[in-house]
Design an enzyme around this catalytic site. Structure first.
Site, PDB file in Angstrom:
ATOM      1  CG  ASP A   1       6.295  -6.905  -3.035  1.00 12.25           C
ATOM      2  OD1 ASP A   1       6.163  -8.116  -2.776  1.00 12.25           O
ATOM      3  OD2 ASP A   1       5.657  -6.012  -2.457  1.00 12.25           O
TER       4      ASP A   1
ATOM      5  N   GLY B   1       6.099   8.675  10.747  1.00 13.67           N
ATOM      6  CA  GLY B   1       5.421   8.319   9.490  1.00 13.67           C
ATOM      7  C   GLY B   1       3.913   8.465   9.544  1.00 13.67           C
ATOM      8  CB  ALA B   2       1.384   6.786  11.482  1.00 19.45           C
TER       9      ALA B   2
ATOM     10  CG  HIS C   1       7.875   5.239  14.560  1.00 18.63           C
ATOM     11  ND1 HIS C   1       8.094   3.948  15.007  1.00 18.63           N
ATOM     12  CD2 HIS C   1       6.932   5.126  13.584  1.00 18.63           C
ATOM     13  CE1 HIS C   1       7.316   3.108  14.342  1.00 18.63           C
ATOM     14  NE2 HIS C   1       6.593   3.801  13.461  1.00 18.63           N
TER      15      HIS C   1
ATOM     16  NE  ARG D   1       6.935  -1.680  12.554  1.00 20.80           N
ATOM     17  CZ  ARG D   1       6.179  -0.585  12.378  1.00 20.80           C
ATOM     18  NH1 ARG D   1       6.681   0.504  11.846  1.00 20.80           N
ATOM     19  NH2 ARG D   1       4.923  -0.577  12.769  1.00 20.80           N
TER      20      ARG D   1
ATOM     21  CE  LYS E   1      -2.282  -1.730   3.494  1.00 23.68           C
ATOM     22  NZ  LYS E   1      -1.931  -3.169   3.398  1.00 23.68           N
ATOM     23  CB  ILE E   2       3.392   2.574   2.382  1.00 24.87           C
ATOM     24  CG1 ILE E   2       2.359   2.590   3.526  1.00 24.87           C
ATOM     25  CG2 ILE E   2       4.323   3.781   2.471  1.00 24.87           C
ATOM     26  CD1 ILE E   2       2.938   2.407   4.911  1.00 24.87           C
TER      27      ILE E   2
ATOM     28  CB  CYS F   1       9.212   5.765   6.258  1.00 23.21           C
ATOM     29  SG  CYS F   1      10.059   7.336   6.127  1.00 23.21           S
TER      30      CYS F   1
ATOM     31  CD  GLU G   1      10.997   3.031  16.507  1.00 20.29           C
ATOM     32  OE1 GLU G   1       9.870   3.406  16.901  1.00 20.29           O
ATOM     33  OE2 GLU G   1      11.235   2.717  15.347  1.00 20.29           O
TER      34      GLU G   1
ATOM     35  CG  ASP H   1       9.628   7.862  10.724  1.00 22.25           C
ATOM     36  OD1 ASP H   1       9.791   8.848  11.483  1.00 22.25           O
ATOM     37  OD2 ASP H   1       8.538   7.262  10.622  1.00 22.25           O
TER      38      ASP H   1
HETATM   39  N1  NAI Z   1       6.861   4.870   9.906  1.00 23.55           N
HETATM   40  C1  NAI Z   1       5.591   4.700  10.199  1.00 23.55           C
HETATM   41  O1  NAI Z   1       5.052   5.414  11.034  1.00 23.55           O
HETATM   42  C2  NAI Z   1       4.803   3.673   9.493  1.00 23.55           C
HETATM   43  C3  NAI Z   1       5.388   2.510   9.087  1.00 23.55           C
HETATM   44  N2  NAI Z   1       4.637   1.558   8.457  1.00 23.55           N
HETATM   45  C4  NAI Z   1       5.336   0.345   8.022  1.00 23.55           C
HETATM   46  O2  NAI Z   1       5.472   0.378   6.599  1.00 23.55           O
HETATM   47  C5  NAI Z   1       5.606  -0.931   6.095  1.00 23.55           C
HETATM   48  C6  NAI Z   1       4.750  -1.102   4.851  1.00 23.55           C
HETATM   49  O3  NAI Z   1       3.390  -0.938   5.167  1.00 23.55           O
HETATM   50  P1  NAI Z   1       2.237  -1.190   4.088  1.00 23.55           P
HETATM   51  O4  NAI Z   1       2.654  -0.713   2.765  1.00 23.55           O
HETATM   52  O5  NAI Z   1       0.986  -0.678   4.680  1.00 23.55           O
HETATM   53  O6  NAI Z   1       2.200  -2.777   4.091  1.00 23.55           O
HETATM   54  P2  NAI Z   1       1.692  -3.732   2.922  1.00 23.55           P
HETATM   55  O7  NAI Z   1       1.448  -5.053   3.578  1.00 23.55           O
HETATM   56  O8  NAI Z   1       0.622  -3.108   2.138  1.00 23.55           O
HETATM   57  O9  NAI Z   1       2.972  -3.861   1.981  1.00 23.55           O
HETATM   58  C7  NAI Z   1       4.127  -4.568   2.342  1.00 23.55           C
HETATM   59  C8  NAI Z   1       4.701  -5.151   1.075  1.00 23.55           C
HETATM   60  O10 NAI Z   1       5.944  -5.772   1.391  1.00 23.55           O
HETATM   61  C9  NAI Z   1       6.061  -6.913   0.583  1.00 23.55           C
HETATM   62  N3  NAI Z   1       7.047  -7.812   1.162  1.00 23.55           N
HETATM   63  C10 NAI Z   1       6.909  -8.670   2.205  1.00 23.55           C
HETATM   64  N4  NAI Z   1       8.070  -9.312   2.419  1.00 23.55           N
HETATM   65  C11 NAI Z   1       8.957  -8.836   1.502  1.00 23.55           C
HETATM   66  C12 NAI Z   1      10.307  -9.107   1.223  1.00 23.55           C
HETATM   67  N5  NAI Z   1      11.001 -10.011   1.939  1.00 23.55           N
HETATM   68  N6  NAI Z   1      10.901  -8.424   0.222  1.00 23.55           N
HETATM   69  C13 NAI Z   1      10.212  -7.511  -0.498  1.00 23.55           C
HETATM   70  N7  NAI Z   1       8.919  -7.231  -0.314  1.00 23.55           N
HETATM   71  C14 NAI Z   1       8.301  -7.880   0.703  1.00 23.55           C
HETATM   72  C15 NAI Z   1       4.660  -7.476   0.539  1.00 23.55           C
HETATM   73  O11 NAI Z   1       4.477  -8.321  -0.583  1.00 23.55           O
HETATM   74  C16 NAI Z   1       3.823  -6.219   0.448  1.00 23.55           C
HETATM   75  O12 NAI Z   1       3.521  -5.914  -0.900  1.00 23.55           O
HETATM   76  C17 NAI Z   1       5.247  -1.847   7.254  1.00 23.55           C
HETATM   77  O13 NAI Z   1       6.435  -2.301   7.851  1.00 23.55           O
HETATM   78  C18 NAI Z   1       4.543  -0.924   8.236  1.00 23.55           C
HETATM   79  O14 NAI Z   1       4.634  -1.379   9.550  1.00 23.55           O
HETATM   80  C19 NAI Z   1       3.323   1.737   8.178  1.00 23.55           C
HETATM   81  C20 NAI Z   1       2.686   2.888   8.560  1.00 23.55           C
HETATM   82  C21 NAI Z   1       3.375   3.945   9.285  1.00 23.55           C
HETATM   83  O1  AKG Z   2       1.468   4.599  15.719  1.00 28.06           O
HETATM   84  C1  AKG Z   2       2.356   5.125  15.062  1.00 28.06           C
HETATM   85  O2  AKG Z   2       2.557   6.334  15.028  1.00 28.06           O
HETATM   86  C2  AKG Z   2       3.277   4.229  14.247  1.00 28.06           C
HETATM   87  C3  AKG Z   2       2.642   3.805  12.985  1.00 28.06           C
HETATM   88  C4  AKG Z   2       3.318   2.634  12.401  1.00 28.06           C
HETATM   89  O3  AKG Z   2       4.494   2.456  12.488  1.00 28.06           O
HETATM   90  C5  AKG Z   2       2.475   1.635  11.732  1.00 28.06           C
HETATM   91  O4  AKG Z   2       1.292   1.907  11.554  1.00 28.06           O
HETATM   92  O5  AKG Z   2       3.014   0.581  11.388  1.00 28.06           O
END
Ligand code: NAI
Ligand code: AKG
Length: 526
Positions: free
Chosen positions: A169, A280-281, A278, A230, A149-150, A228, A259, A254
């Site tokens: 991916d 991002g959200a 951190h 993990r 998604k992101i 941004c 943490e 981020d």
């Molecule tokens: N910094 C922040 O505040 C935030 C961080 N995040 C983090 O962002 C990351 C992505 O989130 P979304 O896009 O929502 O998740 P998502 O599940 O939509 O996308 C993750 C993608 O990673 C792929 N993937 C899984 N294992 C893989 C690998 N070994 N190599 C390459 N691709 C692989 C999956 O196929 C999927 O398309 C997550 O770790 C989430 O926790 C999300 C929101 C806020």
């Molecule tokens: O709660 C937050 O601000 C962190 C968000 C995040 O890392 C996530 O949704 O995966």
């Protein structure tokens, strides 16, 4: 009234939803020991990334039904421990997608134009235009690792800025990547060719230290990395060394291995490393989205409804759930009914998904049937999360069959259970898409809505039997609400289904089976 503990800062919109059904206590910044001390009082726990929900906390949460993570990543929750205890874990898979993607893009541009350090220098009273000469992203290559998604949103915006896109991916199709204007490549090629590398993957054993000394060595000396996603996907010591030694162009982080970021070499690096805590959200829009999304799910689960984004209930995506919702109750009721008809220990449950239910999407109905089947043994302890595990632990063999041939109803569900005391079967369907009807018991066609208290008899279809049963029930002061007989041939075997207003008094079942022609009688409470 249920009690919800909110242990991280959550938008008020979420608290307002929870307050409709529960007493809400907001207690942020608790130490693990303090959380363990109080968690036993609560039915639900709502968190962001600040609270680590360990096995110890889950074990202390004896009343916990749901843990809601207002965000995407659930790596701060011991999900297997929650699953074992039948606790639903939900997240908000999309509520902060845009916020996180925009943060990654902001980091990329800030790093390219040294905005944080340039800003700090002007605020110090300096006017240094030489140090902060930057680079354009236009026509540069962006390597997106993780096109979920992101990653997809980052790719779309980057494409609009004129960047060339590579993506890695392993779980995404070439067509999907092409739609986003990305060329799917292997990781080595991405590392070698990208000017910018942005990570959007979960932290898993495979992705831990994906960026390490060896992979950093494959990158261009000008490459810039953005994380941004993990902490822990990047080996921070190796990254710090690569930046110091000029082996890569820079990085923007981020998220961190630990943490909040404590003592770290990262803090000592200059303008080629940008650090945010951190964030991002952290937009007001995302915080409202995730708070509402997760609070609604907590509310639903506390009201006994399924959650739309449970991470530990396989196959239950929001779309599928919406389609299956009316059938989940049917499956559960049939499971509960057949379990009571069989009595004793069940060894095998055959679930036949018929008509429009004969698709892979209907798998959650099998879980719902198991939940119903185990209800007599486990009561409220069984739920959609642990039903399959509990069934496995009890040695119940579950056989799923799909039969798409059209029947009297668009979709129907047939359960046959075999236990130590015998085999029984029930079939049910929905009338007008909502009302549950039993359409068959032990192979005899009937058409009755299930009610709380029911009596089923297996008897010979012969004159006078209904009258005798009615009189017997009357003599025990049992009021019959409705009655129906199902038979296949005249004067052959038949099934009678009676809805009664109260539970049957003790001892009456034996009297019923003494009525000439009645072979068996079963009472159930649904
Ligand atoms: N910094 C922040 O505040 C935030 C961080 N995040 C983090 O962002 C990351 C992505 O989130 P979304 O896009 O929502 O998740 P998502 O599940 O939509 O996308 C993750 C993608 O990673 C792929 N993937 C899984 N294992 C893989 C690998 N070994 N190599 C390459 N691709 C692989 C999956 O196929 C999927 O398309 C997550 O770790 C989430 O926790 C999300 C929101 C806020
Ligand atoms: O709660 C937050 O601000 C962190 C968000 C995040 O890392 C996530 O949704 O995966």
């Amino acid at each position: 009234m249920s009690k919800v503990l909110v242990s991280d800062p959550i938008d008020q919109a979420g608290i307002d939803i929870l307050s409709q059904v529960a007493t809400v206590d907001v207690k942020t910044g608790l130490k693990p020991a303090e959380l363990i001390e109080i968690i036993g009082e609560y039915d639900a726990l709502m968190i962001r990334s600040g609270t680590r929900v360990t096995q110890e906390i889950i074990e202390a949460g004896t009343q916990l039904k749901i843990i809601g993570r207002a965000g995407v990543g659930v790596d701060n929750v011991d999900v297997p421990a929650a699953t074992r205890k039948g606790i639903v874990v939900v997240n908000s898979p999309e509520g902060n997608t845009i916020a996180a993607a925009e943060h990654a893009l902001a980091m990329m541009l800030s790093l390219s134009r040294h905005i944080p350090d340039a800003n700090a220098s002007v605020k110090r009273g300096e006017w240094d235009r030489k140090t902060f000469v930057g680079a354009e992203v236009y026509k540069k290559t962006l390597g997106v690792v993780g096109l979920g998604k992101i990653g997809s949103h980052v790719a779309s915006v980057a494409r609009a800025m004129g960047m060339k896109l590579l993506a890695y991916d392993p779980f995404i199709s070439t067509e999907r990547a092409e739609q986003l204007g990305c060329q799917l490549v292997d990781l080595d090629l991405l590392f070698q060719q990208a000017d910018y590398i942005t990570l959007h993957i979960p932290k898993t054993p495979e992705t831990t230290h994906l960026i390490n000394a060896a992979t950093l060595a494959k990158m261009k000396p000008t490459a810039r990395i953005i994380n941004c996603a993990r902490g822990g996907i990047i080996d921070e010591a190796a990254l710090a060394a690569a930046i110091k030694e000029g082996k890569i162009g820079g990085a923007a982080l981020d998220v961190y291995e630990s943490e909040p970021l404590g003592e770290s070499e990262l803090r000592s690096l200059g303008k080629d490393l940008i650090l945010t805590p951190h964030l991002g959200a952290s937009t007001s829009e995302a915080q409202v989205n995730v708070a509402i999304d997760v609070a609604e799910q907590i509310r639903d689960v506390l009201l006994g409804l399924p959650a739309r984004s449970a991470v530990n209930i396989p196959g239950l995506s929001p779309d599928i759930l919406e389609e299956l919702k009316p059938y989940m109750q049917l499956a559960e009721t049939l499971g509960n009914l057949v379990g009571q008809l069989v009595g004793g220990r069940v060894e095998t449950l055959n679930v036949t998904l018929q008509g429009e239910l004969a698709t892979n999407k209907s798998q959650p109905l099998v879980v719902a049937a198991l939940k119903g089947l185990l209800y007599q043994a486990l009561r409220e302890r069984v739920n959609y999360v642990n039903a399959s595990i509990e069934a496995k632990e009890r040695g119940i063999r579950v056989i799923e069959t799909r039969d798409a041939s059209v029947r009297d109803y668009a979709g129907s569900l047939h359960l046959e259970a075999t236990g130590t005391l015998g085999t029984h079967s029930v079939t049910g369907a929905l009338l007008g898409d909502k009302e549950i009807h039993l359409t068959d018991v032990d192979g005899f066609p009937i058409n009755v809505p299930p009610t709380k208290y029911m009596l089923f008899t297996l008897h010979r279809d012969m004159p006078g039997i209904i009258g005798k049963l009615g009189s017997l029930l009357g003599s025990f002061n049992v009021n019959i609400a409705s009655m129906q007989v199902g038979r296949k041939i005249v004067r052959g075997d038949a099934v009678m289904a009676l809805s009664i207003d109260d539970p049957l008094p003790d001892g009456i079942l034996d009297e019923i089976t003494k009525v000439p022609g009645i072979r068996d009688a079963y009472t159930v409470t649904l």
